[in-house]
Design a protein around this motif. Sequence first.
Motif, short mmCIF file in Angstrom:
data_model
loop_
_atom_site.label_atom_id
_atom_site.label_comp_id
_atom_site.label_asym_id
_atom_site.label_seq_id
_atom_site.Cartn_x
_atom_site.Cartn_y
_atom_site.Cartn_z
N ILE A 1 0.83 -1.21 0.00
CA ILE A 1 0.00 0.00 0.00
C ILE A 1 0.86 1.26 0.00
CG2 ILE A 1 -1.75 1.31 1.27
CD1 ILE A 1 -2.95 -1.32 2.14
N ARG A 2 1.99 1.21 0.69
CA ARG A 2 2.88 2.39 0.72
C ARG A 2 3.43 2.70 -0.67
NH1 ARG A 2 4.86 4.36 5.67
NH2 ARG A 2 6.83 4.98 4.69
N THR A 3 3.55 1.67 -1.53
CA THR A 3 4.08 1.87 -2.89
C THR A 3 2.96 1.92 -3.92
OG1 THR A 3 4.41 -0.53 -3.08
CG2 THR A 3 6.30 0.80 -2.38
N MET A 4 1.73 1.98 -3.47
CA MET A 4 0.57 2.02 -4.36
C MET A 4 0.52 3.34 -5.13
SD MET A 4 -3.33 1.32 -3.14
CE MET A 4 -4.71 1.33 -4.30
N VAL A 5 0.07 3.27 -6.40
CA VAL A 5 0.00 4.49 -7.22
C VAL A 5 -1.01 5.46 -6.62
CG1 VAL A 5 0.64 3.29 -9.33
CG2 VAL A 5 -1.77 3.51 -8.74
N THR A 6 -0.77 6.75 -6.84
CA THR A 6 -1.67 7.80 -6.33
C THR A 6 -2.00 8.75 -7.47
OG1 THR A 6 0.26 9.08 -5.61
CG2 THR A 6 -0.77 7.65 -3.97
N ASP A 7 -2.60 9.88 -7.12
CA ASP A 7 -2.93 10.90 -8.12
C ASP A 7 -1.64 11.33 -8.84
OD1 ASP A 7 -3.66 13.12 -9.55
OD2 ASP A 7 -4.46 14.25 -7.85
N PRO A 8 -1.56 11.15 -10.16
CA PRO A 8 -0.32 11.50 -10.89
C PRO A 8 0.06 12.98 -10.80
CG PRO A 8 -2.14 11.00 -12.42
CD PRO A 8 -2.58 10.59 -11.05
N ALA A 9 -0.91 13.82 -10.40
CA ALA A 9 -0.61 15.26 -10.29
C ALA A 9 0.28 15.56 -9.08
CB ALA A 9 -1.91 16.06 -10.18
N ARG A 10 0.31 14.62 -8.11
CA ARG A 10 1.11 14.88 -6.90
C ARG A 10 2.52 14.29 -7.07
NH1 ARG A 10 -1.37 14.95 -1.06
NH2 ARG A 10 0.32 16.46 -1.01
N VAL A 11 3.33 15.00 -7.81
CA VAL A 11 4.71 14.57 -8.03
C VAL A 11 5.56 14.88 -6.80
CG1 VAL A 11 6.76 14.83 -9.48
CG2 VAL A 11 4.46 14.93 -10.51
N ARG A 12 5.34 16.08 -6.25
CA ARG A 12 6.07 16.49 -5.05
C ARG A 12 5.11 16.58 -3.88
NH1 ARG A 12 7.80 19.50 -9.30
NH2 ARG A 12 6.19 21.07 -8.85
N ARG A 13 5.67 16.57 -2.68
CA ARG A 13 4.87 16.63 -1.45
C ARG A 13 4.02 17.90 -1.40
NH1 ARG A 13 2.38 17.76 2.43
NH2 ARG A 13 2.55 17.03 4.60
#
Length: 400
Positions: free
Chosen positions: A287-299
């Motif tokens: 889950i920690r390596t699961m894909v997320t919203d591609p717009a969030r490249v940086r924190r």
Amino acid sequence: MYPERVVSGMRPTGAMHLGHYHGALKNWIKMQAELPCLFFVADWHALTTHYDDPSSLEKSTWDMLIDWLAAGVDPSQATLFIQSKVPEHAELHLLLSMATPLGWLERVPTYKDQQEKLQDRDLSTYGFLGYPLLQAADVLIYRASQVPVGDDQVPHVEMMREIARRFNHIYGKEKGFEKNAVEAVKKLGSKRAKLYTELRAEFQEQGLVASLDQAHALLNEAQNLSMIDRERLFGYLEGSRKLILVEPQVKLTTSSRLPGLDGQKMSKSYGNAIALREDKDSLTLKIRTMVTDPARVRRTDIGNPEKCPVWQLHQVYSDEDTKEWVQKGCRSAGIGCLDCKQPVIEAIIKEQEPMHERAQQYLDEPSLVRAIAADGCDKARKLAQETMRDVREAMGISYT
């Protein structure tokens, strides 16, 4: 005529994952407390697509049963068994195939769909073409009243109903049926006989389903009818045939669609699944390596939860306060993706803890699972044999 009964099965094609749990098993666990349920491992069905390499079939069958028990399916409430241990399934499949039009099988929506999706496999076999008929035999042999399915499986249940209807029409004949049915009506007593006759007329002349349901209830309450007279009167309601096989009803199940780790539908074949009994460390890493919203490249980038597969997991696992925290934090970049994932990790670990505990006793003592399956097979086979006696008699091959 026959008691309410639920039948469902799953193919043992690999380890069960959270998609199976939220898509089917949670519904099974709910239904087992409401109605008599039979749940079977469909090992013959697994061979329709994996006939060339059955080496893992036996292990997968036992693993699946352990997964069911771990999830909370209760053998004291439901009957758990293995399809191939009840050979009457195959016999009914064979007999039904004698009268089932080939076109019915070819028009099943999933037939061509699966051929296109599984192009790496040779599916030009009768086993694959005929699997909906075997599926029908699995259900009809227990005279099931309900089959829990998702939207995509509704055509299969409709086909089961057509097969049962055709069988009853062809083989439910009885010499002097009309005369015997009229005599059976009289046995209801004058008041009930009059009501039965009125309800029958309303259904046959006006198609009122409510009248049919009311007549069924009347017959089920009648105490002074023999089984054969009861069968006659059920058949007489809808025409001039005995009802040998029951037309099952669709039981549409609510399911939470879980995304896989890559955002696609969770599936072992996609390599994106979280197992039903996943190791804690493995689960956390996945889950920690699961894909997320591609717009969030940086924190510091703001995101949109609607475009993030992790949000779909929150929909299943998180309370309203947590979901509100995710919405605000993601859209303002107030929380990072790892922050967002942590409540999901904790919720899944908590959900799986009792599953691990329940499974351990069967892993430590495999004979317990085999005993449950053996007991279930005995119970299922007795019901199946009752149906087959009636089927053979109707088809003129009982040879008594």
